[in-house]
Write an enzyme that holds these catalytic residues in place. Structure first.
Site, PDB file in Angstrom:
ATOM      1  N   SER A 119       0.810  -1.217   0.000  1.00 12.12           N
ATOM      2  CA  SER A 119       0.000   0.000   0.000  1.00 12.12           C
ATOM      3  C   SER A 119       0.842   1.264   0.000  1.00 12.12           C
ATOM      4  O   SER A 119       0.306   2.353  -0.179  1.00 12.12           O
ATOM      5  CB  SER A 119      -0.914   0.014   1.232  1.00 12.12           C
ATOM      6  OG  SER A 119      -0.138  -0.045   2.414  1.00 12.12           O
ATOM      7  N   HIS A 140      -1.967  -2.861  -6.411  1.00 13.68           N
ATOM      8  CA  HIS A 140      -2.549  -2.499  -5.120  1.00 13.68           C
ATOM      9  C   HIS A 140      -4.073  -2.606  -5.168  1.00 13.68           C
ATOM     10  O   HIS A 140      -4.757  -1.768  -5.765  1.00 13.68           O
ATOM     11  CB  HIS A 140      -2.129  -1.068  -4.750  1.00 13.68           C
ATOM     12  CG  HIS A 140      -2.640  -0.609  -3.429  1.00 13.68           C
ATOM     13  ND1 HIS A 140      -2.909   0.712  -3.150  1.00 13.68           N
ATOM     14  CD2 HIS A 140      -2.958  -1.300  -2.298  1.00 13.68           C
ATOM     15  CE1 HIS A 140      -3.356   0.817  -1.913  1.00 13.68           C
ATOM     16  NE2 HIS A 140      -3.393  -0.387  -1.381  1.00 13.68           N
ATOM     17  N   GLU A 152      -4.877  -0.251  -8.237  1.00 11.38           N
ATOM     18  CA  GLU A 152      -3.886   0.785  -8.493  1.00 11.38           C
ATOM     19  C   GLU A 152      -2.612   0.099  -8.983  1.00 11.38           C
ATOM     20  O   GLU A 152      -2.012  -0.700  -8.259  1.00 11.38           O
ATOM     21  CB  GLU A 152      -3.636   1.548  -7.191  1.00 11.38           C
ATOM     22  CG  GLU A 152      -2.941   2.870  -7.333  1.00 11.38           C
ATOM     23  CD  GLU A 152      -2.901   3.615  -5.999  1.00 11.38           C
ATOM     24  OE1 GLU A 152      -2.897   4.853  -6.028  1.00 11.38           O
ATOM     25  OE2 GLU A 152      -2.861   2.964  -4.933  1.00 11.38           O
ATOM     26  N   ASN A 190      -3.483   6.180  -1.074  1.00 10.77           N
ATOM     27  CA  ASN A 190      -3.127   6.408   0.327  1.00 10.77           C
ATOM     28  C   ASN A 190      -2.545   7.793   0.582  1.00 10.77           C
ATOM     29  O   ASN A 190      -2.672   8.314   1.691  1.00 10.77           O
ATOM     30  CB  ASN A 190      -2.153   5.324   0.797  1.00 10.77           C
ATOM     31  CG  ASN A 190      -2.882   4.096   1.286  1.00 10.77           C
ATOM     32  OD1 ASN A 190      -3.850   4.198   2.032  1.00 10.77           O
ATOM     33  ND2 ASN A 190      -2.446   2.929   0.856  1.00 10.77           N
TER      34      ASN A 190
END
Length: 285
Positions: A119, A140, A152, A190
């Site tokens: 992540s 991801h 992702e 994130n």
């Protein structure tokens, strides 16, 4: 490259979900975890989820049976010598991941693509730990994997165009929407999300509003199914803090510094749903 067989390493919440979506999409899946009993427990959980889907008529019995028949426990990594793609979903630690890539590099073929579900860790650095860095990429998934559509995709400096295209097409084949971004700390999801969560924690810490009111305001204001504090509990407060630490170290910007309340909750072991207590109490619900 015709992908038929996938190894998922890590039978936790993310790895189990990844294995499930690949199996449901017709791929042969090997699921491995270094902790004894973890894979069996996760397959039992996946079975219960698929049984509920059949009961709710979201899936047929045949679809349920086919998906489960596609998942096999991998007891030793040596059993995975013929896989086309590895999706790694283990602890967020460079050295631990690097050791896994080194071991797998001695087992899988030179054509095997290594995809990390990290992540926040740098893909370029992770790729340097694999025997063929051009075959390494970030993949991801979002949590919960069977529900969330986004994957992702993060290219390292070494990632080849062919590797990217295979993973892009593979993501679509399992019903996901692949979106590519550059290899920067936190990527996009994130980098944005954790600041949002951290600011909500700061509001709680400063007494601006209760946890319930902060979440209600943000759910209604942004049309999200979860508020930021509920989402933090779902992710795990230790994970939230870890990602913020990575962002803070990577950018040196104080906006990424974990709020003191978050640090205290992690010190107390109040990590969210998985421990029964976080910003909400789950033990008495």
């Amino acid at each position: 490259m015709d992908v038929k067989k996938v190894l998922v390493v890590g039978a936790g919440q993310m790895g189990g979900g990844i294995a499930q979506v690949f199996a449901q999409s017709g791929f042969e899946v090997l699921l491995y975890d270094s902790f004894e009993g973890a894979v069996e427990k996760k397959i039992d959980f996946i079975t219960s989820i698929l049984d509920k889907d059949v009961k709710k008529e979201k899936k047929t019995q045949e679809e349920r049976d086919k998906a489960l028949s596609n998942i096999k426990e991998c007891k030793e990594l040596s059993e995975a010598s013929d896989v086309d793609v590895v999706v790694e979903a283990i602890i967020e630690n460079l050295d631990t991941k690097g050791e896994l890539y080194k071991n797998l590099g001695e087992i899988v073929s030179d054509d095997c693509i290594m995809a990390s579900n990290t992540s926040s860790l740098p893909i370029t650095e992770l790729a340097s730990r694999y025997k063929n860095p051009e075959k390494f990429i970030g993949m991801h998934f979002m949590n919960p994997v069977p529900v969330m559509k986004l994957v992702e995709i993060i290219r390292g400096l070494q990632t080849s165009d062919e590797t990217y295209q295979v993973i892009h097409d593979l993501s679509e084949a399992i019903g996901k929407v692949p979106v590519v971004c550059n290899d920067v700390p936190g990527f996009i999801s994130n980098r944005v999300l954790q600041v949002y969560i951290n600011e909500a924690i700061s509001c709680l810490n400063e007494g601006v509003a209760s946890a319930e009111n902060i979440d209600t305001i943000m759910k209604l204001a942004t049309n999200n199914p979860m508020g930021p504090l509920e989402l933090a509990d779902f992710i795990g407060l230790d994970t939230v803090k870890y990602i913020l630490d990575v962002l803070y170290e990577g950018y040196g910007d104080p906006k990424y510094a974990p709020d003191p309340l978050l640090k205290n909750y992690v010190r107390a072991g109040w990590l969210g749903k998985k421990t029964g207590k976080g910003f909400y109490d789950y033990e008495n619900k």
